[in-house]
Structure formats: structure tokens, C-alpha cells
Design a protein around this motif. Structure first.
Motif, PDB file in Angstrom:
ATOM      1  N   GLY A  64      38.785  27.498  61.440  1.00 22.69           N
ATOM      2  CA  GLY A  64      39.795  27.989  60.499  1.00 22.69           C
ATOM      3  C   GLY A  64      40.422  29.293  60.971  1.00 22.69           C
ATOM      4  O   GLY A  64      41.630  29.493  60.844  1.00 22.69           O
ATOM      5  N   ASP A  65      39.589  30.173  61.541  1.00 20.37           N
ATOM      6  CA  ASP A  65      40.109  31.423  62.099  1.00 20.37           C
ATOM      7  C   ASP A  65      41.076  31.135  63.244  1.00 20.37           C
ATOM      8  O   ASP A  65      42.115  31.779  63.368  1.00 20.37           O
ATOM      9  N   ILE A  66      40.714  30.166  64.068  1.00 23.15           N
ATOM     10  CA  ILE A  66      41.573  29.786  65.199  1.00 23.15           C
ATOM     11  C   ILE A  66      42.891  29.225  64.689  1.00 23.15           C
ATOM     12  O   ILE A  66      43.956  29.571  65.197  1.00 23.15           O
ATOM     13  N   ASP A  67      42.827  28.376  63.672  1.00 23.03           N
ATOM     14  CA  ASP A  67      44.055  27.816  63.086  1.00 23.03           C
ATOM     15  C   ASP A  67      44.949  28.909  62.512  1.00 23.03           C
ATOM     16  O   ASP A  67      46.167  28.890  62.689  1.00 23.03           O
ATOM     17  N   ASN A  68      44.340  29.880  61.825  1.00 25.75           N
ATOM     18  CA  ASN A  68      45.115  30.986  61.246  1.00 25.75           C
ATOM     19  C   ASN A  68      45.792  31.807  62.335  1.00 25.75           C
ATOM     20  O   ASN A  68      46.953  32.195  62.207  1.00 25.75           O
ATOM     21  N   PHE A  69      45.063  32.081  63.391  1.00 26.84           N
ATOM     22  CA  PHE A  69      45.603  32.832  64.519  1.00 26.84           C
ATOM     23  C   PHE A  69      46.792  32.079  65.129  1.00 26.84           C
ATOM     24  O   PHE A  69      47.856  32.651  65.352  1.00 26.84           O
ATOM     25  N   ALA A  70      46.611  30.790  65.371  1.00 24.57           N
ATOM     26  CA  ALA A  70      47.675  29.977  65.963  1.00 24.57           C
ATOM     27  C   ALA A  70      48.892  29.896  65.044  1.00 24.57           C
ATOM     28  O   ALA A  70      50.033  29.958  65.509  1.00 24.57           O
ATOM     29  N   ALA A  71      48.663  29.787  63.745  1.00 21.76           N
ATOM     30  CA  ALA A  71      49.771  29.705  62.789  1.00 21.76           C
ATOM     31  C   ALA A  71      50.589  30.988  62.787  1.00 21.76           C
ATOM     32  O   ALA A  71      51.810  30.943  62.633  1.00 21.76           O
ATOM     33  N   MET A  72      49.936  32.116  62.982  1.00 26.08           N
ATOM     34  CA  MET A  72      50.666  33.380  62.999  1.00 26.08           C
ATOM     35  C   MET A  72      51.425  33.555  64.309  1.00 26.08           C
ATOM     36  O   MET A  72      52.543  34.053  64.323  1.00 26.08           O
ATOM     37  N   LEU A  73      50.822  33.135  65.391  1.00 28.67           N
ATOM     38  CA  LEU A  73      51.411  33.315  66.709  1.00 28.67           C
ATOM     39  C   LEU A  73      52.526  32.302  66.994  1.00 28.67           C
ATOM     40  O   LEU A  73      53.525  32.630  67.629  1.00 28.67           O
ATOM     41  N   SER A  74      52.380  31.105  66.512  1.00 31.43           N
ATOM     42  CA  SER A  74      53.290  30.009  66.831  1.00 31.43           C
ATOM     43  C   SER A  74      54.773  30.298  66.592  1.00 31.43           C
ATOM     44  O   SER A  74      55.604  29.976  67.444  1.00 31.43           O
ATOM     45  N   PRO A  75      55.168  30.896  65.470  1.00 33.43           N
ATOM     46  CA  PRO A  75      56.597  31.141  65.241  1.00 33.43           C
ATOM     47  C   PRO A  75      57.244  32.081  66.262  1.00 33.43           C
ATOM     48  O   PRO A  75      58.454  32.104  66.410  1.00 33.43           O
ATOM     49  N   MET A  76      56.427  32.842  66.968  1.00 35.43           N
ATOM     50  CA  MET A  76      56.954  33.784  67.957  1.00 35.43           C
ATOM     51  C   MET A  76      57.135  33.150  69.337  1.00 35.43           C
ATOM     52  O   MET A  76      57.603  33.809  70.253  1.00 35.43           O
ATOM     53  N   LEU A  77      56.767  31.878  69.469  1.00 35.58           N
ATOM     54  CA  LEU A  77      56.774  31.214  70.771  1.00 35.58           C
ATOM     55  C   LEU A  77      57.878  30.176  70.867  1.00 35.58           C
ATOM     56  O   LEU A  77      58.298  29.604  69.861  1.00 35.58           O
ATOM     57  N   ASP A  78      58.295  29.896  72.104  1.00 35.45           N
ATOM     58  CA  ASP A  78      59.230  28.789  72.318  1.00 35.45           C
ATOM     59  C   ASP A  78      58.428  27.485  72.364  1.00 35.45           C
ATOM     60  O   ASP A  78      57.193  27.488  72.302  1.00 35.45           O
ATOM     61  N   ASP A  79      59.117  26.352  72.474  1.00 34.20           N
ATOM     62  CA  ASP A  79      58.451  25.045  72.434  1.00 34.20           C
ATOM     63  C   ASP A  79      57.395  24.888  73.524  1.00 34.20           C
ATOM     64  O   ASP A  79      56.308  24.374  73.265  1.00 34.20           O
TER      65      ASP A  79
END
Length: 95
Positions: A64-79
Motif C-alpha cells: 500500500g505504501d508503494i502504491d501511494n508513492f507511485a500514485a503521487m509520483l505518476s502524474p509528474m512523469l511522461d508515459d
């Protein structure tokens, strides 16, 4: 490098937290971003992966911590980088 819990417990104000964001995840990401400012993408990715792997192995980091981290980081990344993040998240969840 510090343990993920050290980042999570960092309460230093490093910017405005998005509404609905877990403050622990926000603080961890903000701390990592500040620590690795000016470093290469590979250095940052390896540091995140190694810390997450250590956290998973010692039981201080959940999927769950990993998912939260990825969810926060994802919008800042390109495809392309989002796909890489997805692969890293999948690998970390297997540990």
C-alpha cells in the motif's frame, strides 16, 4: 541513505501538499526530491528501488505504501517513465 521511515517521519515543510494526499507519502517524496536534486534519473531510481527493497525485506514498507508513492509520483512523469514506474512497482511488490 536513510530508511523510508526516516523520510516518512520528516515533517519539514517542503511545499504545498495536494488535497487528499497522505502526508507521510508527500513528506517522503518531497524529501527524496530535495536530496536528489541535480542527480541523474538513474541515480534517483536506483536509490528509491534500493530503499523500497530494504523496507520490504525488513517489513517496514507495505504494498500500500508503494502504491501511494507511485500514485503521487505518476502524474509528474511522461508515459515512458510511468511504464517504467509500473514495472518497478510490480517488482517491488514481489519482494
Amino acid at each position: 541513505m536513510q530508511d523510508f521511515n526516516d523520510y516518512v517521519n520528516n515533517t519539514e515543510d517542503l511545499g504545498e501538499m495536494p488535497e487528499g494526499m497522505d502526508p507521510n507519502v508527500f513528506n517522503m517524496v518531497s524529501s527524496l526530491a530535495q536530496k536528489f536534486d541535480g542527480k541523474s534519473q538513474n541515480e534517483l531510481l536506483m536509490a528509491i528501488y534500493n530503499e523500497a527493497k530494504r523496507g520490504k525485506q525488513n517489513g517496514t514498507l507495505t504494498n500500500g505504501d508503494i502504491d501511494n508513492f507511485a500514485a503521487m509520483l505518476s502524474p509528474m512523469l511522461d508515459d515512458k517513465k510511468r511504464k517504467l514506474l509500473s514495472k518497478v512497482v510490480s517488482e517491488l511488490k514481489k519482494i
